[in-house]
Design a protein around this motif. Structure first.
Motif, PDB file in Angstrom:
ATOM      1  N   ARG A   1      -0.878  -3.545   4.039  1.00 10.23           N
ATOM      2  CA  ARG A   1      -0.564  -4.479   2.971  1.00 10.23           C
ATOM      3  C   ARG A   1       0.820  -5.062   3.195  1.00 10.23           C
ATOM      4  O   ARG A   1       1.671  -4.465   3.844  1.00 10.23           O
ATOM      5  CB  ARG A   1      -0.643  -3.812   1.591  1.00 10.23           C
ATOM      6  CG  ARG A   1       0.393  -2.720   1.357  1.00 10.23           C
ATOM      7  CD  ARG A   1       0.139  -2.022   0.032  1.00 10.23           C
ATOM      8  NE  ARG A   1       1.132  -0.996  -0.239  1.00 10.23           N
ATOM      9  CZ  ARG A   1       1.085  -0.172  -1.283  1.00 10.23           C
ATOM     10  NH1 ARG A   1       0.083  -0.256  -2.156  1.00 10.23           N
ATOM     11  NH2 ARG A   1       2.046   0.736  -1.456  1.00 10.23           N
ATOM     12  N   GLN A   2       1.029  -6.241   2.627  1.00  9.41           N
ATOM     13  CA  GLN A   2       2.315  -6.899   2.753  1.00  9.41           C
ATOM     14  C   GLN A   2       2.638  -7.636   1.468  1.00  9.41           C
ATOM     15  O   GLN A   2       1.900  -8.525   1.050  1.00  9.41           O
ATOM     16  CB  GLN A   2       2.333  -7.866   3.939  1.00  9.41           C
ATOM     17  CG  GLN A   2       3.709  -8.449   4.220  1.00  9.41           C
ATOM     18  CD  GLN A   2       3.788  -9.126   5.570  1.00  9.41           C
ATOM     19  OE1 GLN A   2       2.782  -9.613   6.090  1.00  9.41           O
ATOM     20  NE2 GLN A   2       4.976  -9.159   6.160  1.00  9.41           N
ATOM     21  N   ALA A   3       3.731  -7.244   0.853  1.00 13.04           N
ATOM     22  CA  ALA A   3       4.217  -7.906  -0.346  1.00 13.04           C
ATOM     23  C   ALA A   3       5.241  -8.967   0.049  1.00 13.04           C
ATOM     24  O   ALA A   3       5.864  -8.871   1.114  1.00 13.04           O
ATOM     25  CB  ALA A   3       4.844  -6.893  -1.293  1.00 13.04           C
ATOM     26  N   PRO A   4       5.438  -9.975  -0.786  1.00 14.88           N
ATOM     27  CA  PRO A   4       6.427 -11.008  -0.480  1.00 14.88           C
ATOM     28  C   PRO A   4       7.802 -10.408  -0.213  1.00 14.88           C
ATOM     29  O   PRO A   4       8.295  -9.597  -0.993  1.00 14.88           O
ATOM     30  CB  PRO A   4       6.433 -11.875  -1.739  1.00 14.88           C
ATOM     31  CG  PRO A   4       5.069 -11.698  -2.312  1.00 14.88           C
ATOM     32  CD  PRO A   4       4.729 -10.256  -2.045  1.00 14.88           C
ATOM     33  N   GLY A   5       8.409 -10.796   0.905  1.00 12.04           N
ATOM     34  CA  GLY A   5       9.725 -10.301   1.251  1.00 12.04           C
ATOM     35  C   GLY A   5       9.744  -8.903   1.821  1.00 12.04           C
ATOM     36  O   GLY A   5      10.826  -8.368   2.087  1.00 12.04           O
ATOM     37  N   LYS A   6       8.579  -8.302   2.009  1.00 18.04           N
ATOM     38  CA  LYS A   6       8.494  -6.940   2.520  1.00 18.04           C
ATOM     39  C   LYS A   6       7.822  -6.927   3.890  1.00 18.04           C
ATOM     40  O   LYS A   6       7.110  -7.852   4.257  1.00 18.04           O
ATOM     41  CB  LYS A   6       7.699  -6.050   1.563  1.00 18.04           C
ATOM     42  CG  LYS A   6       8.247  -5.994   0.149  1.00 18.04           C
ATOM     43  CD  LYS A   6       9.558  -5.242   0.077  1.00 18.04           C
ATOM     44  CE  LYS A   6      10.006  -5.093  -1.362  1.00 18.04           C
ATOM     45  NZ  LYS A   6      11.276  -4.323  -1.465  1.00 18.04           N
ATOM     46  N   GLU A   7       8.052  -5.851   4.605  1.00 16.38           N
ATOM     47  CA  GLU A   7       7.411  -5.693   5.898  1.00 16.38           C
ATOM     48  C   GLU A   7       5.970  -5.223   5.717  1.00 16.38           C
ATOM     49  O   GLU A   7       5.595  -4.713   4.664  1.00 16.38           O
ATOM     50  CB  GLU A   7       8.186  -4.689   6.767  1.00 16.38           C
ATOM     51  CG  GLU A   7       8.135  -3.246   6.263  1.00 16.38           C
ATOM     52  CD  GLU A   7       9.172  -2.943   5.213  1.00 16.38           C
ATOM     53  OE1 GLU A   7       9.818  -3.893   4.715  1.00 16.38           O
ATOM     54  OE2 GLU A   7       9.358  -1.753   4.882  1.00 16.38           O
ATOM     55  N   LEU A   8       5.185  -5.409   6.740  1.00 15.69           N
ATOM     56  CA  LEU A   8       3.810  -4.926   6.715  1.00 15.69           C
ATOM     57  C   LEU A   8       3.821  -3.406   6.579  1.00 15.69           C
ATOM     58  O   LEU A   8       4.556  -2.715   7.286  1.00 15.69           O
ATOM     59  CB  LEU A   8       3.095  -5.344   7.993  1.00 15.69           C
ATOM     60  CG  LEU A   8       1.584  -5.131   8.048  1.00 15.69           C
ATOM     61  CD1 LEU A   8       0.879  -6.099   7.103  1.00 15.69           C
ATOM     62  CD2 LEU A   8       1.079  -5.336   9.471  1.00 15.69           C
ATOM     63  N   GLU A   9       2.998  -2.887   5.686  1.00 16.92           N
ATOM     64  CA  GLU A   9       2.986  -1.465   5.382  1.00 16.92           C
ATOM     65  C   GLU A   9       1.598  -0.875   5.588  1.00 16.92           C
ATOM     66  O   GLU A   9       0.606  -1.413   5.099  1.00 16.92           O
ATOM     67  CB  GLU A   9       3.435  -1.228   3.934  1.00 16.92           C
ATOM     68  CG  GLU A   9       3.400   0.224   3.487  1.00 16.92           C
ATOM     69  CD  GLU A   9       3.668   0.386   2.009  1.00 16.92           C
ATOM     70  OE1 GLU A   9       4.158   1.462   1.612  1.00 16.92           O
ATOM     71  OE2 GLU A   9       3.407  -0.564   1.241  1.00 16.92           O
ATOM     72  N   PHE A  10       1.537   0.232   6.282  1.00 17.74           N
ATOM     73  CA  PHE A  10       0.277   0.936   6.451  1.00 17.74           C
ATOM     74  C   PHE A  10      -0.184   1.518   5.126  1.00 17.74           C
ATOM     75  O   PHE A  10       0.624   2.032   4.347  1.00 17.74           O
ATOM     76  CB  PHE A  10       0.424   2.062   7.477  1.00 17.74           C
ATOM     77  CG  PHE A  10      -0.755   2.984   7.531  1.00 17.74           C
ATOM     78  CD1 PHE A  10      -1.913   2.605   8.194  1.00 17.74           C
ATOM     79  CD2 PHE A  10      -0.727   4.219   6.911  1.00 17.74           C
ATOM     80  CE1 PHE A  10      -3.014   3.444   8.242  1.00 17.74           C
ATOM     81  CE2 PHE A  10      -1.810   5.067   6.947  1.00 17.74           C
ATOM     82  CZ  PHE A  10      -2.961   4.673   7.618  1.00 17.74           C
ATOM     83  N   VAL A  11      -1.488   1.469   4.880  1.00  9.39           N
ATOM     84  CA  VAL A  11      -2.052   2.000   3.643  1.00  9.39           C
ATOM     85  C   VAL A  11      -2.977   3.182   3.910  1.00  9.39           C
ATOM     86  O   VAL A  11      -2.777   4.276   3.378  1.00  9.39           O
ATOM     87  CB  VAL A  11      -2.815   0.917   2.861  1.00  9.39           C
ATOM     88  CG1 VAL A  11      -3.453   1.516   1.610  1.00  9.39           C
ATOM     89  CG2 VAL A  11      -1.881  -0.225   2.489  1.00  9.39           C
ATOM     90  N   ALA A  12      -4.005   2.974   4.713  1.00  4.53           N
ATOM     91  CA  ALA A  12      -4.979   4.030   4.973  1.00  4.53           C
ATOM     92  C   ALA A  12      -5.816   3.668   6.189  1.00  4.53           C
ATOM     93  O   ALA A  12      -5.956   2.495   6.529  1.00  4.53           O
ATOM     94  CB  ALA A  12      -5.885   4.237   3.757  1.00  4.53           C
ATOM     95  N   ALA A  13      -6.389   4.684   6.832  1.00  2.00           N
ATOM     96  CA  ALA A  13      -7.268   4.452   7.967  1.00  2.00           C
ATOM     97  C   ALA A  13      -8.280   5.573   8.079  1.00  2.00           C
ATOM     98  O   ALA A  13      -8.069   6.682   7.566  1.00  2.00           O
ATOM     99  CB  ALA A  13      -6.467   4.321   9.266  1.00  2.00           C
TER     100      ALA A  13
END
Length: 130
Positions: free
Chosen positions: A38-50
């Motif tokens: 996931r990626q929020a505005p102004g934030k880096e891409l973040e792992f969520v689940a796999a």
């Protein structure tokens, strides 16, 4: 190459739930590790689940443990992300990703996931109001 299509995003109130879906156009879906970033505005891409292709082993970002559940239906070429008790901090564009080489357990530590993982969906927007 495999194509991924996400769905299920939307606007929810804090404490609400959503179920995201990602369908892959692949005849060898069971060979793919699947997951979500996931990626929020102004934030880096973040792992969520796999989740792994056949064994179904899962891994989650620490902050989402207990609230998010990833699962897959290989017959339907689909991976799901069930999210409960959503918080405003969960607001982001959620992207589905797939890879046949990198094991899902290694996804959180992947330096450049957009370059390293084989396929990405277009994203689905999740907005959680407070």
């Amino acid at each position: 190459q495999v194509q991924l299509v996400e769905s299920g995003g939307g606007l929810v109130q804090a404490g609400g739930s959503l179920r995201l879906s990602c369908t892959a156009s692949s005849s060898t879906f069971n060979n793919y590790g699947m997951g979500w970033f996931r990626q929020a505005p102004g934030k880096e891409l973040e792992f969520v689940a796999a989740i792994s292709g056949t064994a179904g082993r899962t891994i989650y970002v620490h902050s989402s443990e207990g609230r998010f559940t990833i699962s897959r239906d290989n017959a339907a070429n689909t991976v799901y992300l069930e999210m409960i008790n959503l918080k405003p901090d969960d607001t982001a564009v959620y992207y589905c990703a797939a890879d046949t080489i990198i094991q899902p357990i290694n996804w959180p530590g992947t330096t450049n996931p957009r370059l390293s993982l084989e396929a990405w969906g277009q994203g689905t927007v999740v907005t959680v109001s407070s």
